[in-house]
Structures are given as C-alpha cells and as structure tokens.
Design an enzyme around this catalytic site. Structure first.
Site, PDB file in Angstrom:
ATOM      1  N   GLY A  47       0.786  -1.222   0.000  1.00 38.11           N
ATOM      2  CA  GLY A  47       0.000   0.000   0.000  1.00 38.11           C
ATOM      3  C   GLY A  47       0.821   1.276   0.000  1.00 38.11           C
ATOM      4  O   GLY A  47       0.264   2.368  -0.023  1.00 38.11           O
ATOM      5  N   HIS A  48       2.140   1.179   0.026  1.00 34.12           N
ATOM      6  CA  HIS A  48       2.992   2.383   0.156  1.00 34.12           C
ATOM      7  C   HIS A  48       4.123   2.345  -0.853  1.00 34.12           C
ATOM      8  O   HIS A  48       5.252   2.052  -0.466  1.00 34.12           O
ATOM      9  CB  HIS A  48       3.562   2.457   1.572  1.00 34.12           C
ATOM     10  CG  HIS A  48       4.044   3.807   1.962  1.00 34.12           C
ATOM     11  ND1 HIS A  48       5.318   4.257   1.708  1.00 34.12           N
ATOM     12  CD2 HIS A  48       3.417   4.819   2.586  1.00 34.12           C
ATOM     13  CE1 HIS A  48       5.468   5.478   2.183  1.00 34.12           C
ATOM     14  NE2 HIS A  48       4.323   5.839   2.724  1.00 34.12           N
ATOM     15  N   PHE A  49       4.051   2.655  -1.951  1.00 32.47           N
ATOM     16  CA  PHE A  49       2.895   2.883  -2.821  1.00 32.47           C
ATOM     17  C   PHE A  49       3.013   1.870  -3.947  1.00 32.47           C
ATOM     18  O   PHE A  49       4.114   1.706  -4.459  1.00 32.47           O
ATOM     19  CB  PHE A  49       2.914   4.311  -3.375  1.00 32.47           C
ATOM     20  CG  PHE A  49       2.914   5.361  -2.291  1.00 32.47           C
ATOM     21  CD1 PHE A  49       1.717   5.732  -1.676  1.00 32.47           C
ATOM     22  CD2 PHE A  49       4.090   5.952  -1.862  1.00 32.47           C
ATOM     23  CE1 PHE A  49       1.712   6.701  -0.690  1.00 32.47           C
ATOM     24  CE2 PHE A  49       4.084   6.921  -0.863  1.00 32.47           C
ATOM     25  CZ  PHE A  49       2.891   7.293  -0.272  1.00 32.47           C
ATOM     26  N   ILE A  54       8.114   2.875  -1.719  1.00 26.09           N
ATOM     27  CA  ILE A  54       9.150   3.443  -0.860  1.00 26.09           C
ATOM     28  C   ILE A  54       8.840   3.032   0.580  1.00 26.09           C
ATOM     29  O   ILE A  54       7.673   2.878   0.953  1.00 26.09           O
ATOM     30  CB  ILE A  54       9.276   4.978  -0.973  1.00 26.09           C
ATOM     31  CG1 ILE A  54       7.984   5.684  -0.590  1.00 26.09           C
ATOM     32  CG2 ILE A  54       9.743   5.390  -2.355  1.00 26.09           C
ATOM     33  CD1 ILE A  54       8.121   7.193  -0.481  1.00 26.09           C
TER      34      ILE A  54
END
Length: 143
Positions: A47-49, A54
């Site tokens: 989810g990041h991203f 990152i």
C-alpha cells in the site's frame, strides 16, 4: 555481530514488525549498528505505494528504535525488560528508501539514567543519510 535469532532473544518484536535483520556492531548500553535488507516482499509495500514503492519514514524511525533497543537491552541488568518508545525530536527524512536497498541503522546513546534513555539515530543507504533524529525510550519491566 548478532544474527536474527540472537536479536529475537533480546527484543520482543516479531514479523511483520521486526525491522532489523542483523546487528553489525554492539557496545551494550552505548551504541549499536544494525542492518535491514529492504525487499519488495515487505508487507508495507502493498500500500505504500504500489506503483512507486518506498519504505515509510515512520518504519525507518522504528527500525532505528529497534536497533537502539538491542543496545539498551543487551546490558545484563536490562535483560527481560522492554524498551518503550518515549519520543522523537528533530527527525528528518533526507532520501527515500526503495526495495533492494540495504538500510544501515546506527544509534548512539547520549544519556541513560534510571530507565530513561536518549540517543541519536542515523539511517543510511550506500553511505548517504536517509533519516536522522533524536530518540527517547523508557525501560519497562514486563508483567
């Protein structure tokens, strides 16, 4: 040098929240240098991203805190205690951390008195600072 099994014997963190893979240097109660091999398989990259993965900055700070916890809890009188995060000051993120990076985590204590500690943490990738700041913690006896 401490391997992952030795780290897990000192701090209580476990997958998916154990964010250090090895300790390269250790001076109990004074300083530690840890390492995190960042892979695309880390759960936070979902989810990041997804299109631009990152490592979240707060997890870099947590990895520094875990490195510091190894140094603090390696003292014989602190065995069996837990190091609680008590605060952060002046944290700055200088560069992003990507899958494939090797994160070097160095924490040095400036003060440690009556179970309260304060230190400086610096995270680097390939010798370049990616994150730095002051970390505070409190030692707690596990119930």
């Amino acid at each position: 040098m401490l391997n992952i099994q030795e780290i897990m014997a000192i701090i209580p963190h476990r997958y998916p929240f154990l964010l250090i893979d090895r300790i390269l240097e250790l001076e109990p109660g004074q300083r530690a240098v840890g390492e995190k091999l960042v892979t695309i398989n880390e759960p936070f990259f979902q989810g990041h991203f997804p299109a631009h993965p990152i490592m979240p900055g707060v997890l870099i700070v947590e990895a520094l805190a875990q490195t510091g916890a190894v140094a603090a809890l390696s003292l014989p009188e602190n065995r069996g205690k837990i190091a609680f995060f008590a605060g952060i000051d002046g944290v700055r993120f200088r560069k992003p951390v990507y899958p494939g990076d090797t994160l070097r985590l160095e924490v040095r204590f400036d003060k440690m008195r009556r179970g309260i500690g304060k230190g400086t943490g610096v995270a680097t990738v390939d010798g370049q600072v990616v994150c730095e700041g002051e970390l505070m913690f409190a030692l707690h006896v596990e119930r």
